[in-house]
Design an enzyme around this catalytic site. Structure first.
Site, PDB file in Angstrom:
ATOM      1  N   CYS A 129      29.310  56.873  50.063  1.00 17.66           N
ATOM      2  CA  CYS A 129      30.660  56.873  49.093  1.00 17.66           C
ATOM      3  C   CYS A 129      30.797  58.114  49.097  1.00 17.66           C
ATOM      4  O   CYS A 129      32.804  57.893  48.606  1.00 17.66           O
ATOM      5  CB  CYS A 129      31.107  56.443  47.509  1.00 17.66           C
ATOM      6  SG  CYS A 129      29.296  54.086  47.628  1.00 17.66           S
ATOM      7  N   HIS A 279      37.754  56.065  45.176  1.00 14.00           N
ATOM      8  CA  HIS A 279      36.547  54.955  45.321  1.00 14.00           C
ATOM      9  C   HIS A 279      36.610  53.649  44.603  1.00 14.00           C
ATOM     10  O   HIS A 279      36.637  53.774  43.237  1.00 14.00           O
ATOM     11  CB  HIS A 279      34.809  55.964  45.680  1.00 14.00           C
ATOM     12  CG  HIS A 279      34.196  54.952  45.991  1.00 14.00           C
ATOM     13  ND1 HIS A 279      34.164  54.158  47.076  1.00 14.00           N
ATOM     14  CD2 HIS A 279      32.597  54.373  45.525  1.00 14.00           C
ATOM     15  CE1 HIS A 279      33.217  53.832  47.115  1.00 14.00           C
ATOM     16  NE2 HIS A 279      32.336  53.746  46.302  1.00 14.00           N
ATOM     17  N   ASN A 309      33.576  47.260  48.163  1.00 17.02           N
ATOM     18  CA  ASN A 309      32.723  48.499  48.718  1.00 17.02           C
ATOM     19  C   ASN A 309      32.610  49.006  50.028  1.00 17.02           C
ATOM     20  O   ASN A 309      31.890  48.144  50.317  1.00 17.02           O
ATOM     21  CB  ASN A 309      31.496  49.119  47.113  1.00 17.02           C
ATOM     22  CG  ASN A 309      31.372  50.744  47.219  1.00 17.02           C
ATOM     23  OD1 ASN A 309      32.283  51.390  48.618  1.00 17.02           O
ATOM     24  ND2 ASN A 309      30.514  50.627  46.474  1.00 17.02           N
TER      25      ASN A 309
HETATM   26  O1  UT7 Z   1      29.909  53.475  45.439  1.00 14.56           O
HETATM   27  C1  UT7 Z   1      29.042  54.012  44.224  1.00 14.56           C
HETATM   28  C2  UT7 Z   1      27.385  52.843  44.131  1.00 14.56           C
HETATM   29  N1  UT7 Z   1      27.875  51.616  43.117  1.00 14.56           N
HETATM   30  C3  UT7 Z   1      28.339  51.167  42.187  1.00 14.56           C
HETATM   31  O2  UT7 Z   1      29.117  52.920  41.768  1.00 14.56           O
HETATM   32  C4  UT7 Z   1      28.024  50.326  41.237  1.00 14.56           C
HETATM   33  C5  UT7 Z   1      27.775  50.346  39.774  1.00 14.56           C
HETATM   34  N2  UT7 Z   1      27.229  49.164  39.289  1.00 14.56           N
HETATM   35  C6  UT7 Z   1      28.063  48.282  38.757  1.00 14.56           C
HETATM   36  O3  UT7 Z   1      29.049  48.086  39.385  1.00 14.56           O
HETATM   37  C7  UT7 Z   1      27.620  47.547  37.737  1.00 14.56           C
HETATM   38  O4  UT7 Z   1      26.105  48.292  37.067  1.00 14.56           O
HETATM   39  C8  UT7 Z   1      27.047  46.207  38.752  1.00 14.56           C
HETATM   40  C9  UT7 Z   1      28.502  45.071  38.780  1.00 14.56           C
HETATM   41  C10 UT7 Z   1      26.184  46.047  40.060  1.00 14.56           C
HETATM   42  C11 UT7 Z   1      26.463  45.641  37.290  1.00 14.56           C
HETATM   43  O5  UT7 Z   1      27.026  45.323  36.571  1.00 14.56           O
HETATM   44  P1  UT7 Z   1      26.877  45.414  34.819  1.00 14.56           P
HETATM   45  O6  UT7 Z   1      27.748  44.787  34.164  1.00 14.56           O
HETATM   46  O7  UT7 Z   1      26.050  46.502  34.301  1.00 14.56           O
HETATM   47  O8  UT7 Z   1      25.276  43.849  35.236  1.00 14.56           O
HETATM   48  P2  UT7 Z   1      23.406  44.110  34.742  1.00 14.56           P
HETATM   49  O9  UT7 Z   1      22.871  45.210  35.708  1.00 14.56           O
HETATM   50  O10 UT7 Z   1      23.738  45.173  32.935  1.00 14.56           O
HETATM   51  O11 UT7 Z   1      23.084  42.678  34.593  1.00 14.56           O
HETATM   52  C12 UT7 Z   1      23.431  42.469  33.373  1.00 14.56           C
HETATM   53  C13 UT7 Z   1      23.075  40.678  34.168  1.00 14.56           C
HETATM   54  C14 UT7 Z   1      21.695  40.700  33.815  1.00 14.56           C
HETATM   55  O12 UT7 Z   1      21.134  39.353  34.141  1.00 14.56           O
HETATM   56  P3  UT7 Z   1      20.213  39.309  32.485  1.00 14.56           P
HETATM   57  O13 UT7 Z   1      18.985  40.144  32.815  1.00 14.56           O
HETATM   58  O14 UT7 Z   1      21.719  39.866  31.469  1.00 14.56           O
HETATM   59  O15 UT7 Z   1      19.687  37.864  32.384  1.00 14.56           O
HETATM   60  C15 UT7 Z   1      21.976  40.790  35.893  1.00 14.56           C
HETATM   61  O16 UT7 Z   1      20.666  39.597  36.436  1.00 14.56           O
HETATM   62  O17 UT7 Z   1      23.757  40.329  35.149  1.00 14.56           O
HETATM   63  C16 UT7 Z   1      23.222  39.655  36.030  1.00 14.56           C
HETATM   64  N3  UT7 Z   1      23.376  39.697  37.604  1.00 14.56           N
HETATM   65  C17 UT7 Z   1      23.633  39.297  37.902  1.00 14.56           C
HETATM   66  N4  UT7 Z   1      24.498  37.935  37.502  1.00 14.56           N
HETATM   67  C18 UT7 Z   1      25.189  36.772  38.520  1.00 14.56           C
HETATM   68  C19 UT7 Z   1      23.683  40.848  38.111  1.00 14.56           C
HETATM   69  N5  UT7 Z   1      24.057  41.612  39.548  1.00 14.56           N
HETATM   70  C20 UT7 Z   1      24.685  39.441  39.311  1.00 14.56           C
HETATM   71  C21 UT7 Z   1      24.767  38.725  40.364  1.00 14.56           C
HETATM   72  N6  UT7 Z   1      25.474  37.590  39.726  1.00 14.56           N
HETATM   73  N7  UT7 Z   1      25.771  39.311  41.459  1.00 14.56           N
END
Ligand code: UT7
Length: 352
Positions: A129, A279, A309
């Protein structure tokens, strides 16, 4: 004094729009079925990321990353009024190259029809990225030293073929889209230190390398690819993996620090910047950066809502999108900040 000028800009996204509502029903060939394969929904994706839709290439085996790069390059060359035969250096950033080797820049050179004509230098860079700012720093150094006079800088990604279309891979899969952006850069004589590419800074912290990665193979092992590519259910090596929370926190920190350093080192303030182009990984990351770095919100350009992204392509794609909407104009001063896998990050200030 020789300074680097942006001569032209172009971008390209494939036609197919994939809305959040479709994602749960897509199989690994991107065909929409009747049953839910991935437990996710529009509400979750939009609330956590700001993404509503992204673009995917047609799944017909005929489109590669070099084709997306080619289209963006043609548009940038036309915008610059530069003939492809004048290009003496190509720098291409991608994490989704056509092949392991050779690099994708040589394939773009061939597709532009200039390979045998120019034998120009071709670099592939692997900063995910952050590739656009890394590439801009290289281009700027090359132009200032007189090494090259017409540089084609490209960021291109084809993500949709390497994502895990299942609940297991949903955290990463929903984020990414396909697309490309390109810039043509060249020298001009100017004593104005604020003209053209004014500042670039690139950083990395390899302790974060395995917080966001896609291995495909491990060269220390034999066989070095240890999976059955037709069995997408069980194989982990062929998909990207991410510690989302760690990446989120480092992305905010990296882009805030890089943006603040860019202003401090150039003596500019946000009053001197027309647009802040971060980004596009997650709208929530960008909102946090804007809040912490006290960036005027009306100066921020995002496109994640429509493209997701596109890693190396996000910055030129976003600038070009808003130029097409009539918002961004020639002569505008842009501060771009990036963060990505590696970890890598950086910032640049340049005039369009
Ligand atoms: O280009 C650079 C690379 N990428 C980034 O910069 C991305 C950086 N990270 C993020 O944007 C965020 O961490 C995410 C969008 C990937 C995830 O968001 P979050 O608020 O950190 O969610 P989380 O990983 O803490 O997950 C919360 C819940 C989990 O369920 P439980 O364990 O609470 O039951 C996940 O399993 O959300 C669940 N979850 C989803 N649910 C529905 C994770 N992905 C999804 C999804 N749809 N796509």
């Amino acid at each position: 004094m020789i300074r680097t000028q942006v001569l032209g800009l172009g971008s390209y996204v494939p036609e197919r729009v994939v809305k959040n509502e479709e994602i749960p029903f897509l199989d690994d060939k991107h065909v929409r079925g009747d049953v839910v394969r991935t437990e996710t929904d529009d509400a979750w994706i939009y609330k956590r990321t700001g993404i509503r839709e992204r673009r995917y290439v047609p799944n017909d085996g005929n489109t590669a990353t070099s084709d997306l790069a080619l289209e963006a390059s043609k548009r940038a060359l036309a915008d610059a009024g530069v003939d492809a035969g004048e290009i003496d250096c190509i720098i291409l950033g991608t994490l989704s190259p056509d092949f392991h080797f050779p690099g994708t820049a040589v394939l773009v050179q061939k597709k532009l029809g200039i390979a045998e004509k120019t034998n120009c230098a071709c670099f592939d860079i692997r900063q995910q990225c952050s590739a656009f700012v890394y590439g801009l720093q290289m281009a700027d150094a090359f132009v200032r030293t007189g090494m090259y006079k017409r540089i084609l800088l490209i960021g291109a990604e084809l993500h949709s073929h390497s994502l895990d279309f299942s609940t297991r891979g949903r955290d990463v899969m929903v984020l990414f889209g396909d697309g490309a952006g390109a810039m043509v850069l060249g020298p001009s004589e100017s004593d104005d230190p604020r003209s053209g590419v004014m500042y670039t800074a690139a950083h990395a912290d390899g302790t974060g390398a395995l917080d966001l990665y896609l291995k495909i193979f491990e060269i220390n092992k034999l066989p070095y690819i240890d999976y059955n590519p037709t069995d997408r259910e069980t194989n982990q090596l062929m998909y990207p993996h991410m510690d989302g929370k760690r990446v989120f926190l480092h992305a905010v920190r990296g882009m805030v620090m890089a943006s603040q350093a860019a202003l401090a080192k150039t003596g500019l303030s946000w009053d001197d910047i027309t647009w802040f182009v971060p980004h596009q990984a997650n709208l929530r990351i960008n909102e946090k950066v804007v809040e912490v770095a006290k960036i005027p919100p009306e100066k921020v350009l995002n496109t994640i809502e429509w493209y997701g992204n596109t890693t190396a392509a996000t910055v030129p794609l976003t600038i070009d999108y808003w130029r097409q909407q009539g918002k961004v104009k020639r002569g505008d001063r842009i501060l771009a900040a990036v963060f990505g896998s590696g970890f890598t990050w950086g910032a640049s200030i340049f005039t369009l």
